[in-house]
Design an enzyme around this catalytic site. Structure first.
Site, PDB file in Angstrom:
ATOM      1  N   ALA A  43       0.819  -1.210   0.000  1.00  0.00           N
ATOM      2  CA  ALA A  43       0.000   0.000   0.000  1.00  0.00           C
ATOM      3  C   ALA A  43       0.856   1.265   0.000  1.00  0.00           C
ATOM      4  O   ALA A  43       0.342   2.360  -0.198  1.00  0.00           O
ATOM      5  CB  ALA A  43      -0.919   0.026   1.215  1.00  0.00           C
ATOM      6  N   SER A  44       2.148   1.109   0.214  1.00  0.00           N
ATOM      7  CA  SER A  44       3.062   2.248   0.290  1.00  0.00           C
ATOM      8  C   SER A  44       3.811   2.427  -1.031  1.00  0.00           C
ATOM      9  O   SER A  44       4.591   1.552  -1.421  1.00  0.00           O
ATOM     10  CB  SER A  44       4.078   2.018   1.415  1.00  0.00           C
ATOM     11  N   PRO A  45       3.623   3.562  -1.717  1.00  0.00           N
ATOM     12  CA  PRO A  45       4.346   3.772  -2.973  1.00  0.00           C
ATOM     13  C   PRO A  45       5.850   3.864  -2.766  1.00  0.00           C
ATOM     14  O   PRO A  45       6.638   3.412  -3.611  1.00  0.00           O
ATOM     15  CB  PRO A  45       3.777   5.090  -3.505  1.00  0.00           C
TER      16      PRO A  45
ATOM     17  N   SER B 189       7.427   2.183  -0.580  1.00  0.00           N
ATOM     18  CA  SER B 189       7.856   0.794  -0.428  1.00  0.00           C
ATOM     19  C   SER B 189       8.168   0.181  -1.795  1.00  0.00           C
ATOM     20  O   SER B 189       9.121  -0.598  -1.934  1.00  0.00           O
ATOM     21  CB  SER B 189       6.775  -0.040   0.265  1.00  0.00           C
TER      22      SER B 189
END
Length: 225
Positions: free
Chosen positions: A14-16, A18
């Protein structure tokens, strides 16, 4: 050759940021003398456990983040595109099911190869194709694209909702918090029996210095392409 240094990558699809960190370290793992360990974690749990708030909840940070991601996407050649409703994708739908599924992939394989492939497909679904990552059918589609067999996927769909996988994801998320995480990605380098912690997707020069490696800002765009 000296023994490989262990590097742990805590991440959430869900983390760009990441995704950026994931792709960069996946390129460097082919040229650095490291043993890369994927640690799928739950960003929501990290944020809650650390008492942090998403930058998306602060208007000026959110606006800057959009520009920042556009520049990073171009520079690192990662095909990241914002979903039509990023707030809904991240905060309403979330990634808990996807991260439990990745935890099951890794548990079943006992390694990183398939976890890397499935992770990349889930990143693509949410941050390139603007597709769902919460439903079993969506997870199956990502697994198919990652090259998993029908029997493997069937087993994973039974495994990822089990108490064991829920507990394992919770444990990994706690490990990230114990290292001092307040967001993701988090990279932990184990050097001389000491854990060196780096937050974000823009600390690779410092990380390389820490583990005795070198970075090449142009070369890493092509590594593993």
């Amino acid at each position: 050759m000296t023994s490989k240094k262990v590097v742990e990558l805590f991440y959430d699809v869900a983390s760009p940021y990441s995704w950026l960190g994931f792709e960069i370290i996946c390129r460097y793992k082919n040229v650095w003398n490291i043993d890369l360990k994927f640690r799928p974690a739950f960003l929501g749990g990290v944020m809650k456990g650390s008492g942090n708030k998403s930058p998306a909840m602060v208007q000026k940070k959110f606006l800057y983040m959009g520009k920042d991601l556009s520049r990073l996407t171009d520079y690192f050649d990662v095909p990241l595109q914002h979903p039509a409703d990023p707030i809904g994708v991240i905060f309403k739908k979330g990634s808990l099911s996807a991260m439990r599924f990745l935890t099951a992939v890794q548990e079943r394989e006992g390694g990183n190869t398939k976890a890397e492939q499935v992770s990349r497909e889930l990143f693509l679904r949410i941050w390139n194709e603007d597709k769902d990552i919460t439903e079993p059918g969506s997870l199956s589609e990502a697994a198919v694209k990652a090259g998993l067999s029908e029997s493997e996927i069937k087993e994973l769909l039974e495994l990822y909702t089990s108490p064991k996988m829920k507990d394992k994801l919770r444990s990994t998320t706690q490990d990230a918090l114990d290292y001092g995480a307040f967001g993701l990605p988090l990279l932990v380098c184990h050097v001389n029996s000491k854990a060196e912690v780096f937050f974000g997707s823009d600390r690779f020069e410092l990380m390389a210095h820490c583990i005795g490696e070198q970075t090449n800002t142009e070369q890493h765009k092509q590594i593993n392409k």
